[in-house]
Design an enzyme around this catalytic site. Structure first.
Site, PDB file in Angstrom:
ATOM      1  N   ASP A  67       7.304   7.118  -3.459  1.00 21.69           N
ATOM      2  CA  ASP A  67       7.169   5.657  -3.567  1.00 21.69           C
ATOM      3  C   ASP A  67       8.319   4.865  -3.981  1.00 21.69           C
ATOM      4  O   ASP A  67       9.230   5.445  -4.431  1.00 21.69           O
ATOM      5  CB  ASP A  67       5.867   5.520  -4.380  1.00 21.69           C
ATOM      6  CG  ASP A  67       5.855   6.206  -5.798  1.00 21.69           C
ATOM      7  OD1 ASP A  67       6.880   6.760  -6.094  1.00 21.69           O
ATOM      8  OD2 ASP A  67       4.763   6.629  -6.066  1.00 21.69           O
ATOM      9  N   ASP A 136      -5.530   6.270 -13.590  1.00 24.24           N
ATOM     10  CA  ASP A 136      -6.422   5.825 -12.850  1.00 24.24           C
ATOM     11  C   ASP A 136      -6.731   6.872 -11.838  1.00 24.24           C
ATOM     12  O   ASP A 136      -7.633   6.615 -10.701  1.00 24.24           O
ATOM     13  CB  ASP A 136      -6.285   4.557 -12.232  1.00 24.24           C
ATOM     14  CG  ASP A 136      -5.087   4.093 -11.440  1.00 24.24           C
ATOM     15  OD1 ASP A 136      -4.460   5.303 -11.312  1.00 24.24           O
ATOM     16  OD2 ASP A 136      -4.700   3.112 -10.872  1.00 24.24           O
ATOM     17  N   HIS A 138      -4.686   8.035  -9.406  1.00 25.18           N
ATOM     18  CA  HIS A 138      -3.730   7.695  -8.510  1.00 25.18           C
ATOM     19  C   HIS A 138      -2.663   8.893  -8.370  1.00 25.18           C
ATOM     20  O   HIS A 138      -2.153   9.618  -9.200  1.00 25.18           O
ATOM     21  CB  HIS A 138      -2.785   6.616  -8.533  1.00 25.18           C
ATOM     22  CG  HIS A 138      -1.720   6.337  -9.378  1.00 25.18           C
ATOM     23  ND1 HIS A 138      -1.418   5.041  -9.963  1.00 25.18           N
ATOM     24  CD2 HIS A 138      -0.816   6.984  -9.854  1.00 25.18           C
ATOM     25  CE1 HIS A 138      -0.646   5.125 -10.779  1.00 25.18           C
ATOM     26  NE2 HIS A 138      -0.082   6.417 -10.726  1.00 25.18           N
ATOM     27  N   GLU A 143      -3.556   4.163  -5.004  1.00 24.07           N
ATOM     28  CA  GLU A 143      -4.737   3.488  -6.229  1.00 24.07           C
ATOM     29  C   GLU A 143      -6.326   3.694  -5.878  1.00 24.07           C
ATOM     30  O   GLU A 143      -6.114   3.908  -4.576  1.00 24.07           O
ATOM     31  CB  GLU A 143      -4.371   2.035  -6.328  1.00 24.07           C
ATOM     32  CG  GLU A 143      -2.944   1.696  -6.730  1.00 24.07           C
ATOM     33  CD  GLU A 143      -2.647   2.020  -8.314  1.00 24.07           C
ATOM     34  OE1 GLU A 143      -3.405   3.094  -8.836  1.00 24.07           O
ATOM     35  OE2 GLU A 143      -1.808   1.743  -8.977  1.00 24.07           O
TER      36      GLU A 143
END
Ligand code: PGA
Length: 243
Positions: A67, A136, A138, A143
């Site tokens: 990413d 979270d 991810h 996400e």
């Protein structure tokens, strides 16, 4: 999913660096899927040391990163291209033309994602993909969502991610709000996945990833369905579950 429990985060990183060294020695033109963030830093240090000691040769290796922040050029100190250059690529004998990170400066998301997808299709599935795990759940910057994204996508970062990553920036307002990320489908097509998780603050989400239902609300839970996925975690990260 196989879980490897280590005595320390450093040991986890040594295990992963050793697996990458062994892969590249067995397959000199291996394709590596790489990750950024705090977690993999010691892995890259160890790989650089091994390279400098002549234990592994990266001259024929290709790398693809997960990413990149939207809007940050590779010269920006918090861009993931800059991270990869400084933590690994400038320290090993890799051909820089064979290292790929999404183009954060392409403002047209569709174009940026399509370009990265074309590249990923051309290179083919990574032999090993390294992953960290977000608080979270991810993986990459995929996400929590109501669906699993197949290919490269432009995502809005969650508040949890922005809070977790602001430590790298001068202030919270400097953290980009969007990123381009490799899709879950692409990650799942990698041959082998190594997930490194460390620390008590990741224990609850790691339990959900390993033992919870497979749901896009916890993106990492999809890894339960990967045929060759290893979680390498210290005891603190596994402290919410009995293994
Ligand atoms: P961290 O991030 O390694 O900085 O904790 C992990 C991730 O967001 O994937």
């Amino acid at each position: 999913m196989k879980v490897i429990v280590t005595n320390s985060y450093d040991e986890s990183c040594a295990v992963v660096a050793g697996m990458i060294r062994d892969l590249v020695n067995a397959k000199p033109n291996a394709k590596l899927g790489l990750a950024t963030g705090g977690t993999p830093v010691p892995i890259y240090q160890k790989l650089a040391q091994m390279n400098q000691a002549g234990e592994v040769d990266f001259s024929q290796v290709h790398t693809v990163n997960l990413d990149e922040y939207c809007g940050l050029p590779g010269t920006h100190e918090q861009s993931y291209r800059y991270f990869m250059n400084t933590h690994l690529f400038h320290k090993i004998n890799i051909n820089h033309a064979n290292t790929y990170v999404p183009n954060g400066t392409e403002p047209d998301a569709e174009k940026a994602c399509q370009a990265y997808n074309e590249l990923l299709h051309k290179i083919g599935p990574a032999d090993i993909q390294i992953l960290g795990l977000g608080h979270d759940g991810h993986i990459g910057f995929n996400e929590p969502s109501d669906h699993f994204e197949n290919e490269t996508d432009c995502v809005d970062l969650t508040e949890t991610t922005i809070q977790a990553n602001k430590r790298f920036f001068d202030s919270e307002k400097d953290v980009p709000k969007q990123a381009y990320t490799m899709g879950i489908g692409t990650i799942m097509r990698c041959r082998k996945i190594l997930v490194v998780v460390s620390g008590k603050d990741k224990a609850e989400i790691l339990k959900q990833v390993i033992q919870g239902p497979v749901t896009p609300e916890v993106p990492g839970s999809i890894l339960q369905f990967h045929p060759d996925c290893m979680i390498i975690a210290d005891e603190a990260a596994l402290s919410e579950m009995a293994v």
